[in-house]
Write a protein that holds these residues in place. Structure first.
Motif, PDB file in Angstrom:
ATOM      1  N   LYS A 147     -32.983   1.649 -37.385  1.00  0.00           N
ATOM      2  CA  LYS A 147     -34.296   0.990 -37.488  1.00  0.00           C
ATOM      3  C   LYS A 147     -35.396   1.881 -36.898  1.00  0.00           C
ATOM      4  O   LYS A 147     -36.506   1.928 -37.407  1.00  0.00           O
ATOM      5  N   ILE A 148     -35.074   2.589 -35.821  1.00  0.00           N
ATOM      6  CA  ILE A 148     -36.068   3.488 -35.229  1.00  0.00           C
ATOM      7  C   ILE A 148     -36.368   4.617 -36.216  1.00  0.00           C
ATOM      8  O   ILE A 148     -37.529   4.943 -36.491  1.00  0.00           O
ATOM      9  N   ALA A 149     -35.319   5.188 -36.807  1.00  0.00           N
ATOM     10  CA  ALA A 149     -35.512   6.277 -37.772  1.00  0.00           C
ATOM     11  C   ALA A 149     -36.310   5.783 -38.972  1.00  0.00           C
ATOM     12  O   ALA A 149     -37.163   6.492 -39.509  1.00  0.00           O
ATOM     13  N   ALA A 150     -36.063   4.551 -39.377  1.00  0.00           N
ATOM     14  CA  ALA A 150     -36.771   3.996 -40.539  1.00  0.00           C
ATOM     15  C   ALA A 150     -38.269   3.976 -40.290  1.00  0.00           C
ATOM     16  O   ALA A 150     -39.069   4.188 -41.207  1.00  0.00           O
ATOM     17  N   GLY A 151     -38.662   3.761 -39.030  1.00  0.00           N
ATOM     18  CA  GLY A 151     -40.085   3.715 -38.694  1.00  0.00           C
ATOM     19  C   GLY A 151     -40.782   5.022 -39.024  1.00  0.00           C
ATOM     20  O   GLY A 151     -41.976   5.050 -39.290  1.00  0.00           O
ATOM     21  N   GLU A 152     -40.034   6.120 -38.991  1.00  0.00           N
ATOM     22  CA  GLU A 152     -40.648   7.419 -39.279  1.00  0.00           C
ATOM     23  C   GLU A 152     -40.811   7.643 -40.773  1.00  0.00           C
ATOM     24  O   GLU A 152     -41.700   8.338 -41.212  1.00  0.00           O
ATOM     25  N   VAL A 153     -39.921   7.067 -41.570  1.00  0.00           N
ATOM     26  CA  VAL A 153     -39.949   7.304 -43.012  1.00  0.00           C
ATOM     27  C   VAL A 153     -40.765   6.228 -43.729  1.00  0.00           C
ATOM     28  O   VAL A 153     -41.518   6.515 -44.646  1.00  0.00           O
ATOM     29  N   VAL A 154     -40.596   4.993 -43.290  1.00  0.00           N
ATOM     30  CA  VAL A 154     -41.204   3.871 -44.013  1.00  0.00           C
ATOM     31  C   VAL A 154     -42.282   3.210 -43.173  1.00  0.00           C
ATOM     32  O   VAL A 154     -42.005   2.475 -42.233  1.00  0.00           O
ATOM     33  N   GLU A 155     -43.519   3.477 -43.558  1.00  0.00           N
ATOM     34  CA  GLU A 155     -44.629   2.900 -42.812  1.00  0.00           C
ATOM     35  C   GLU A 155     -45.188   1.707 -43.554  1.00  0.00           C
ATOM     36  O   GLU A 155     -45.663   0.748 -42.966  1.00  0.00           O
ATOM     37  N   ARG A 156     -45.140   1.766 -44.885  1.00  0.00           N
ATOM     38  CA  ARG A 156     -45.745   0.737 -45.723  1.00  0.00           C
ATOM     39  C   ARG A 156     -45.113   0.822 -47.119  1.00  0.00           C
ATOM     40  O   ARG A 156     -44.384   1.776 -47.418  1.00  0.00           O
ATOM     41  N   PRO A 157     -45.398  -0.138 -48.017  1.00  0.00           N
ATOM     42  CA  PRO A 157     -44.786  -0.091 -49.346  1.00  0.00           C
ATOM     43  C   PRO A 157     -44.973   1.262 -50.057  1.00  0.00           C
ATOM     44  O   PRO A 157     -44.058   1.762 -50.701  1.00  0.00           O
ATOM     45  N   ALA A 158     -46.146   1.887 -49.879  1.00  0.00           N
ATOM     46  CA  ALA A 158     -46.388   3.165 -50.561  1.00  0.00           C
ATOM     47  C   ALA A 158     -45.407   4.242 -50.111  1.00  0.00           C
ATOM     48  O   ALA A 158     -45.068   5.142 -50.885  1.00  0.00           O
ATOM     49  N   SER A 159     -44.931   4.169 -48.847  1.00  0.00           N
ATOM     50  CA  SER A 159     -43.947   5.175 -48.409  1.00  0.00           C
ATOM     51  C   SER A 159     -42.629   4.977 -49.152  1.00  0.00           C
ATOM     52  O   SER A 159     -41.947   5.955 -49.469  1.00  0.00           O
ATOM     53  N   VAL A 160     -42.281   3.714 -49.417  1.00  0.00           N
ATOM     54  CA  VAL A 160     -41.050   3.442 -50.173  1.00  0.00           C
ATOM     55  C   VAL A 160     -41.197   4.003 -51.585  1.00  0.00           C
ATOM     56  O   VAL A 160     -40.307   4.680 -52.106  1.00  0.00           O
ATOM     57  N   VAL A 161     -42.351   3.746 -52.200  1.00  0.00           N
ATOM     58  CA  VAL A 161     -42.592   4.241 -53.562  1.00  0.00           C
ATOM     59  C   VAL A 161     -42.502   5.768 -53.571  1.00  0.00           C
ATOM     60  O   VAL A 161     -41.841   6.363 -54.425  1.00  0.00           O
ATOM     61  N   LYS A 162     -43.145   6.410 -52.609  1.00  0.00           N
ATOM     62  CA  LYS A 162     -43.129   7.881 -52.542  1.00  0.00           C
ATOM     63  C   LYS A 162     -41.689   8.390 -52.473  1.00  0.00           C
ATOM     64  O   LYS A 162     -41.291   9.264 -53.256  1.00  0.00           O
ATOM     65  N   GLU A 163     -40.893   7.854 -51.568  1.00  0.00           N
ATOM     66  CA  GLU A 163     -39.517   8.354 -51.388  1.00  0.00           C
ATOM     67  C   GLU A 163     -38.669   8.129 -52.634  1.00  0.00           C
ATOM     68  O   GLU A 163     -37.920   9.022 -53.053  1.00  0.00           O
ATOM     69  N   ILE A 164     -38.784   6.948 -53.240  1.00  0.00           N
ATOM     70  CA  ILE A 164     -37.906   6.658 -54.388  1.00  0.00           C
ATOM     71  C   ILE A 164     -38.354   7.449 -55.618  1.00  0.00           C
ATOM     72  O   ILE A 164     -37.523   7.935 -56.387  1.00  0.00           O
ATOM     73  N   VAL A 165     -39.670   7.614 -55.777  1.00  0.00           N
ATOM     74  CA  VAL A 165     -40.157   8.423 -56.906  1.00  0.00           C
ATOM     75  C   VAL A 165     -39.716   9.880 -56.714  1.00  0.00           C
ATOM     76  O   VAL A 165     -39.281  10.534 -57.663  1.00  0.00           O
ATOM     77  N   GLU A 166     -39.791  10.378 -55.486  1.00  0.00           N
ATOM     78  CA  GLU A 166     -39.339  11.761 -55.247  1.00  0.00           C
ATOM     79  C   GLU A 166     -37.846  11.908 -55.560  1.00  0.00           C
ATOM     80  O   GLU A 166     -37.426  12.919 -56.129  1.00  0.00           O
ATOM     81  N   ASN A 167     -37.051  10.910 -55.192  1.00  0.00           N
ATOM     82  CA  ASN A 167     -35.619  10.965 -55.528  1.00  0.00           C
ATOM     83  C   ASN A 167     -35.429  10.995 -57.043  1.00  0.00           C
ATOM     84  O   ASN A 167     -34.571  11.719 -57.551  1.00  0.00           O
ATOM     85  N   ALA A 168     -36.233  10.218 -57.754  1.00  0.00           N
ATOM     86  CA  ALA A 168     -36.123  10.177 -59.222  1.00  0.00           C
ATOM     87  C   ALA A 168     -36.477  11.542 -59.812  1.00  0.00           C
ATOM     88  O   ALA A 168     -35.816  12.025 -60.732  1.00  0.00           O
ATOM     89  N   ILE A 169     -37.493  12.192 -59.257  1.00  0.00           N
ATOM     90  CA  ILE A 169     -37.892  13.519 -59.742  1.00  0.00           C
ATOM     91  C   ILE A 169     -36.782  14.537 -59.433  1.00  0.00           C
ATOM     92  O   ILE A 169     -36.383  15.321 -60.289  1.00  0.00           O
TER      93      ILE A 169
END
Ligand SMILES: Nc1ncnc2c1ncn2[C@@H]1O[C@H](COP(=O)(O)OP(=O)(O)OP(=O)(O)O)[C@@H](O)[C@H]1O
Ligand SMILES: [Mg+2]
Length: 283
Positions: free
Chosen positions: A13-35
């Motif tokens: 959960k602590i690590a998640a705080g660094e990656v996921v700040e808001r819905p847009a961070s989720v979109v960014k990460e998943i779109v990058e994985n798709a690319i």
């Protein structure tokens, strides 16, 4: 308090705080994985500014059941495996942090299939705990649903902004990805309304025409230059296409959007003799 090693639940959960700040961070990460997965089509579908649901579907290489099960573990990545790989990263991802982080602060459904498998794999995870793993039919590629982001982190949930603000951030992420990757089709829907839908394009200019307008695309001058260690590919608006602010200036480094005062200042300096004071070049 004596020193203790944190449980993986707390550490995640602590690590998640660094990656996921808001819905847009989720979109960014998943779109990058798709690319990174060689997709030619990425579809993003949201409810309530991504707070209720973020659904992202790609037609990339997908994952086998085995890989899908490891993908949501921390430090699991197919993109690097030795320290020297860090010097020559060709992908967006390399940390093996995004999926486990997202999974630990949401209700996640991962549905994925490689082209040579008959059945896909569906994994559901709640707050980082795997709930079910089953076979399930789906088109080749990866289809992720992230429901109720931060449902188990009230402090984060409280700091999310209005639907409109969260959507602005998401819209920017998808626009930047679409501009940097003209050969991938993108769509973005919010509450059943289409906000963006662009087909595969032959060039950046064609993509700009679809995302912005014919006028804007036609007013851009393409510049390509190569130095020993870097290449520049730029599109700069002619003197008739200026704007009253810098919102139409976007810079990418290796297809990642960046902010750079140095590049921004160089652009302004180069353009100042062509355009009126208080106006800004499109680039
Ligand atoms: N859309 C996808 N299609 C195919 N494989 C995927 C997809 N998304 C994730 N994966 C696989 O799951 C792994 C873990 O993904 P995750 O985003 O957590 O880490 P990463 O992309 O390797 O690094 P980073 O944390 O920097 O994003 C990836 O390395 C990749 O092998
Ligand atoms: Mg990733």
């Amino acid at each position: 308090m004596p020193i203790q090693v944190l449980t993986s639940d707390v550490a995640n959960k602590i690590a998640a705080g660094e990656v996921v700040e808001r819905p847009a961070s989720v979109v960014k990460e998943i779109v990058e994985n798709a690319i990174d997965a060689d997709s030619t089509s990425v579809n993003v579908d949201l409810r309530a500014g991504g707070k209720r649901l973020i659904k992202i579907s790609d037609n990339g290489i997908g994952m086998s059941r085995e890989d899908a099960l490891i993908a949501t573990e921390r430090h699991a990545t197919s993109k690097i495996n030795k320290i020297e790989d860090l010097e020559s990263i060709q992908t967006f991802g390399f940390r093996g942090e995004a999926l486990p982080s997202i999974a630990s602060v949401s209700k996640l459904e991962l549905l994925t299939r490689t082209a040579d498998q008959l059945e896909g794999t569906k994994i559901t995870i709640e707050g980082g705990n795997v709930q079910s793993v089953e076979e399930s039919g789906c088109s080749p590629g990866t289809h992720l649903s992230v429901k109720n982001l931060f449902y188990n982190v009230p402090a984060r949930l409280k700091f999310l902004k209005t639907e409109t603000t969260e959507m602005n951030h998401i819209n920017n992420q998808v626009m930047w990805a679409a501009l940097a990757h003209p050969s991938i089709a993108f769509s973005l829907r919010h509450n059943d309304r289409s906000l963006l839908n662009v087909r595969v394009c032959e060039s950046v200019i064609e993509r700009v025409r679809l995302l912005y307008s014919k006028d804007l695309a036609e007013g851009l001058i393409e510049i390509e230059s190569e130095q020993s260690s870097f290449k520049i590919h730029a599109f700069i608006g002619n003197a008739d296409l200026t704007k009253s602010n810098r919102n139409y200036q976007l810079f990418f480094l290796n297809r990642r959007p960046i902010r750079s005062k140095v590049v921004s200042a160089a652009l302004n300096e180069a353009m100042q003799s062509f355009i009126a004071k208080g106006r800004y070049a499109v680039a």
